[in-house]
Design an enzyme around this catalytic site. Structure first.
Site, PDB file in Angstrom:
ATOM      1  CB  SER A   1      -7.805   3.806   2.986  1.00  0.00           C
ATOM      2  OG  SER A   1      -7.302   3.155   4.036  1.00  0.00           O
TER       3      SER A   1
ATOM      4  CE  LYS B   1      -3.801   2.018   2.595  1.00  0.00           C
ATOM      5  NZ  LYS B   1      -4.715   1.873   3.947  1.00  0.00           N
TER       6      LYS B   1
ATOM      7  CB  SER C   1      -8.498   0.638   5.668  1.00  0.00           C
ATOM      8  OG  SER C   1      -9.260   1.931   5.689  1.00  0.00           O
TER       9      SER C   1
HETATM   10  N1  GLN Z   1     -12.997   4.252   6.449  1.00  0.00           N
HETATM   11  C1  GLN Z   1     -12.444   4.710   7.693  1.00  0.00           C
HETATM   12  C2  GLN Z   1     -11.965   6.101   7.671  1.00  0.00           C
HETATM   13  O1  GLN Z   1     -12.207   6.528   6.615  1.00  0.00           O
HETATM   14  C3  GLN Z   1     -11.350   3.908   7.951  1.00  0.00           C
HETATM   15  C4  GLN Z   1     -10.344   4.206   7.323  1.00  0.00           C
HETATM   16  C5  GLN Z   1      -9.016   3.216   7.675  1.00  0.00           C
HETATM   17  O2  GLN Z   1      -8.934   2.172   8.311  1.00  0.00           O
HETATM   18  N2  GLN Z   1      -7.888   3.691   7.224  1.00  0.00           N
HETATM   19  O3  GLN Z   1     -11.619   6.742   8.620  1.00  0.00           O
END
Ligand code: GLN
Length: 494
Positions: A155, A80, A179
């Site tokens: 994400s 990532k 995410s």
């Molecule tokens: N969807 C969540 C956010 O936007 C989690 C994101 C994540 O786990 N990096 O904060």
């Protein structure tokens, strides 16, 4: 159906001489290029990958100076784009870091390199890991290989899309509120979020430091175990790294689940859960019951507060972490400005996208002198109640199960104008981060997503540091079901 090209399968092929790491590398890069439509990658590191693959081949053939090999030696993986990579641009999905090239490897990157894995590139992601659809990336949205009109989740959307489309067997991800698990569920693959402190955060661009944790996206639990064993370990450069015994996950997969107690919280099966997703999850639980597990009811009453709690704590920490992007220390600086204050303002106005700005504003507000007690302090108290619920539940069960997400993958654009609807994707996952626990999402069926079949994820949560147990349960499930072997339309399993 051809056998999936998992880490474990490829490692055998490398040893039998059926293939070489350089061949795998060539093939992987060919696949990545052929699926440019997915927009799963921000950067492909072809030359460096071939050099690493050459070294792996020398080791595997015994001509590498007698160095030790591991299951990961010569296996192509991707990171990532939140992990710092020495000499390779690390954007975090943001304009702010679009030209940033770190001078060091994140510990996760270094550990996987030391295990012999070959990095072929950096995957697409929501800007600064904020999002649930990968639509917040400065480099454009990534597509879900099951249906290009739907999102891969976020994400870690690029990592999930790449593994689901079988471009490569594994990719790293990070999980602050869901995410790794949510994109794994949306793309029909396995996603492991380890316990907080299990894997070093050193060199991972910080979003919300008390919640962020690195993990892996793979086809099988067996491979997730291999990845975890290589990634995990104490790191003195991360002050929250835990000096715990190694997970030894790959060596403890073959567990019986006869007598295992699985806790089902009513809170994870209530309003807002798509009935078709619920049906798949119930069927998966029935399989586990048939294999000898016992299903019991448990309660997580405070989990209804996990989204509000998360959306105070995560932005608060983000507003502080992201203050370092000031046009001086890293990356982007506005072209035109008059004086220092305007340089800061324009750099941040032009360098950050809308969602990141929203989080910074919310975070700054909840930490401000007048509102700290009403919001931030209250959220910290809720966080404790959420963690206490889990501790109580684990007195009655070995693992907790439920759906990973309330729905399957949604259409692109469907939630971009409604941040709260987007945030609700993490309704079952964010409490796990707030409590610092390990969790897994594994493929557990399909529902009709309109355009075709879309995957459903089964969410398994374990007690602190119980990754090996979780992966053992997941592995057992993958021995008695074949959901994880299904590849998206047009993608061959091998
Ligand atoms: N969807 C969540 C956010 O936007 C989690 C994101 C994540 O786990 N990096 O904060």
């Amino acid at each position: 159906m051809p056998a999936a090209r998992t880490i474990t399968a490829l490692a055998k092929m490398l040893r039998s001489g059926e293939t070489t790491s350089r061949d795998l590398c060539r093939e992987t890069i060919g696949r990545i290029r052929a699926r440019a439509d997915l927009n799963a990658f921000i950067t492909v590191t072809e030359d460096a990958a071939f050099a690493e693959a050459g070294r792996a081949d020398a080791l595997l053939s015994g001509k590498g100076g007698g160095g030790a090999t591991t299951t990961l030696t010569g296996i192509p993986i991707a990171h990532k784009d939140i992990f710092s990579t020495l000499g390779v641009r690390t954007t975090c999905g943001s304009r702010m870091l679009a030209d940033y090239t770190p001078a060091f490897d994140a510990t996760v990157v270094a550990n996987l390199k030391a295990a012999g894995a070959v990095t072929v590139g950096k995957t697409n992601m929501d800007e600064f890991a904020m999002g649930s659809s990968n639509e917040n990336s400065f480099f454009g949205a990534a597509a879900n290989p099951w249906d290009a009109g739907t999102v891969p989740g976020g994400s870690s959307g690029g990592s999930a899309a790449a593994v689901a489309a079988r471009l490569l067997p594994a990719a790293t991800g990070t999980d602050t509120g869901g995410s790794i698990r949510q994109p794994a569920a949306f793309c029909g693959i396995t996603g492991l979020k380890p316990s907080y402190g299990r894997v070093s955060r050193h060199g991972m661009v910080a979003f919300a430091s008390s919640l962020d944790q690195a993990g892996a996206l793979t086809v099988t639990c067996e491979d997730a175990a291999v990845m975890l064993d290589a990634m995990a370990g104490f790191d003195s450069r991360d002050s929250t790294s835990v000096d715990a015994p190694p997970p030894c996950a790959a060596g403890s997969l073959d567990q019986t689940i006869a007598g295992l107690t699985i806790g089902l919280p009513a809170e994870f099966f209530g309003d807002g859960l798509d009935p078709a997703v619920a049906a798949s999850v119930q069927a998966a639980l029935a399989e586990l019951e048939k294999a000898g597990a016992r299903l019991v009811d448990v309660a997580l009453p405070s989990s209804e507060n996990s989204i509000p709690c998360y959306y105070i704590i995560a932005p608060a920490e983000a507003s502080s972490n992201l203050s370092r992007f000031d046009g001086v220390r890293y990356g982007f600086r506005a072209g035109q400005f008059d004086g220092l204050a305007e340089m800061y303002e324009k750099t941040r106005a032009e360098g950050f996208g809308a969602e990141v700005k929203r989080r910074i504003m919310v975070g700054t507000y909840v930490l401000s002198a007048g509102y700290y007690d009403a919001y931030y302090l209250k959220a910290l108290k809720l966080r404790r109640l959420i963690a206490d619920d889990f501790a109580r539940a684990f007195e009655q069960c070995d693992v907790i199960a439920g759906p990973t997400t309330p729905t399957c993958a949604f259409r692109r654009g469907a939630k971009m104008d409604d941040p709260v609807a987007m945030y609700l994707n993490d309704i079952y996952t964010s409490s796990v981060n707030l409590a610092g626990l390990p969790a897994l999402s594994i493929p557990a069926g399909f529902v009709n997503g309109g355009g075709g079949e879309l995957p459903v994820g089964l969410h398994l949560i374990g007690p602190y540091m119980a990754e090996a147990k979780l992966l053992g349960v997941g592995h057992r499930f993958q021995q008695i079901t074949d959901w994880h072997e299904r590849a998206p339309p047009g993608v061959d399993g091998g």
